[in-house]
Design a protein around this motif. Structure first.
Motif, short mmCIF file in Angstrom:
data_model
loop_
_atom_site.label_atom_id
_atom_site.label_comp_id
_atom_site.label_asym_id
_atom_site.label_seq_id
_atom_site.Cartn_x
_atom_site.Cartn_y
_atom_site.Cartn_z
N MET A 75 0.78 -1.04 -0.11
CA MET A 75 -0.06 0.00 -0.08
C MET A 75 0.91 1.09 0.19
SD MET A 75 -1.47 0.37 3.98
CE MET A 75 -2.18 -1.19 3.98
N ASN A 76 2.01 1.05 0.36
CA ASN A 76 3.17 2.28 0.39
C ASN A 76 3.99 2.48 -0.66
OD1 ASN A 76 2.30 3.27 3.39
ND2 ASN A 76 3.03 0.93 3.50
N LEU A 77 4.00 1.29 -1.45
CA LEU A 77 4.71 1.42 -2.61
C LEU A 77 4.05 1.33 -4.01
CD1 LEU A 77 7.37 -1.47 -1.47
CD2 LEU A 77 7.52 1.00 -1.40
N PHE A 110 -4.21 -0.38 -8.23
CA PHE A 110 -3.18 -1.02 -8.73
C PHE A 110 -4.04 -2.46 -9.18
CE2 PHE A 110 -3.43 -1.07 -4.07
CZ PHE A 110 -3.91 -2.32 -3.68
N THR A 111 -3.20 -3.22 -10.08
CA THR A 111 -3.70 -4.60 -10.27
C THR A 111 -3.11 -5.67 -9.34
OG1 THR A 111 -1.77 -5.21 -11.77
CG2 THR A 111 -3.74 -3.98 -12.88
N ALA A 114 -10.79 -6.74 -24.30
CA ALA A 114 -11.41 -6.53 -23.24
C ALA A 114 -11.76 -7.87 -22.21
CB ALA A 114 -12.91 -6.30 -23.55
N HIS A 115 -11.58 -9.21 -22.70
CA HIS A 115 -11.74 -10.22 -21.73
C HIS A 115 -10.68 -10.40 -21.06
CE1 HIS A 115 -10.04 -12.15 -25.31
NE2 HIS A 115 -9.34 -13.06 -24.68
N LYS A 116 -9.34 -9.76 -21.34
CA LYS A 116 -8.08 -10.24 -20.46
C LYS A 116 -7.75 -8.94 -19.54
CE LYS A 116 -5.59 -13.06 -23.85
NZ LYS A 116 -4.47 -13.34 -24.62
N ALA A 117 -8.73 -7.89 -19.46
CA ALA A 117 -8.53 -6.71 -18.94
C ALA A 117 -8.57 -6.96 -17.24
CB ALA A 117 -9.76 -5.63 -18.96
N PRO A 118 -7.49 -6.86 -16.36
CA PRO A 118 -7.58 -6.84 -15.09
C PRO A 118 -8.16 -6.00 -14.14
CG PRO A 118 -5.44 -6.11 -15.71
CD PRO A 118 -6.31 -6.15 -16.79
N TYR A 119 -8.91 -6.38 -13.19
CA TYR A 119 -9.57 -5.46 -12.25
C TYR A 119 -8.42 -4.51 -11.42
CZ TYR A 119 -13.94 -7.72 -12.70
OH TYR A 119 -15.35 -8.24 -13.05
N LEU A 120 -8.80 -3.50 -11.42
CA LEU A 120 -8.00 -2.49 -10.44
C LEU A 120 -8.56 -2.90 -8.90
CD1 LEU A 120 -8.06 0.61 -12.34
CD2 LEU A 120 -5.88 -0.75 -12.01
N TYR A 121 -7.57 -2.66 -8.03
CA TYR A 121 -7.87 -2.72 -6.71
C TYR A 121 -7.18 -1.61 -5.80
CZ TYR A 121 -8.95 -7.69 -7.50
OH TYR A 121 -9.54 -8.74 -7.87
N SER A 122 -7.72 -1.37 -4.59
CA SER A 122 -7.19 -0.33 -3.66
C SER A 122 -7.39 -1.01 -2.43
CB SER A 122 -7.87 0.88 -3.60
OG SER A 122 -9.28 0.93 -3.34
#
Length: 232
Positions: free
Chosen positions: A172-174, A179-180, A222-230
């Motif tokens: 979370m700090n780097l 981010f994926t 589109a079918h290979k697009a990764p989700y973003l996370y926080s």
């Protein structure tokens, strides 16, 4: 003639910081090179008599990186008698045309408090201190020989970082705010210096219930697009 005693800083006490960054591939740290000496060192400094240790470290890291409110962890005090190197400090002072008598206190024995900082590499604008020519990022496995016991401090910081990676979720700090899962895994692999299984890593991260899933990151199909996370 006896040197002039310093009245501004707490005597014989300093701090040194291992400032970690991640460029998407490698774990890096910031290293100073002192003017006209060929000496390398960690960013550090002294603590004013009217200042807390934490405030001194926070200010020092901000001055070297341009970033406020970074993650900092105090991990060990280093106090071996042989850690001091008066000859090296004398070289630094002479190279910077500093009065040796007035700054004799800097050649005393110092006990230093080690901290490590975790910073988003992209946000940093490295700035050397007034005694240094430069401050640059070095890959963790390509750190030059540092003055005094600073290599030992780096190694200890990395050990503590690795031991606490799961508890403190270092990523979370780097990483940027979003981010994926692949980027998060790359941070862990860079710190641990080992390859992790993608499915096992993703399962573990999701089971901790610390991630908030967002929109997909569309870069190709589109079918290979990764989700973003926080982080929650």
């Amino acid at each position: 003639m006896k040197g002039i005693k310093n009245k501004k800083f707490i005597p014989n006490l300093s701090y040194d910081c291992v400032i970690f960054g991640f460029n998407g591939i490698n774990l890096k740290i910031l290293i100073l090179e002192y003017h006209n000496t060929g000496l390398f060192a960690l960013p550090g400094g002294f603590i004013k008599k009217n200042q807390s240790l934490q405030d001194a470290v926070n200010k020092g890291v901000e001055e070297r990186t341009g970033i406020k409110n970074v993650f900092l962890d105090q991990f060990q005090v280093f106090g071996k008698p042989e850690r001091s190197d008066p000859a090296a400090m004398r070289r630094i002072l002479v190279a910077n045309d500093k009065n040796l008598e007035k700054n004799e206190w800097m050649m005393d024995r110092f006990i230093t408090v080690g901290h490590y900082a975790l910073i988003n590499y992209e946000d940093v604008n490295p700035k050397p201190d007034h005694l240094s020519d430069s401050i640059d990022w070095y890959d963790i496995d390509s750190v030059p020989k540092l003055m005094m016991d600073h290599n030992e401090i780096v190694n200890k910081a990395l050990e503590v970082l690795r031991n606490n990676i799961s508890e403190k979720i270092i990523g979370m700090n780097l990483l940027p705010p979003k981010f994926t899962m692949k980027q998060l895994q790359q941070v862990f692999e860079a710190i641990l210096d080992q390859t992790l299984r993608r499915t096992s890593f993703q399962r573990k991260m999701l089971s901790l219930d610390i991630l908030q899933r967002h929109e997909k990151l569309f870069e190709g199909k589109a079918h290979k697009a990764p989700y973003l996370y926080s982080f929650k």
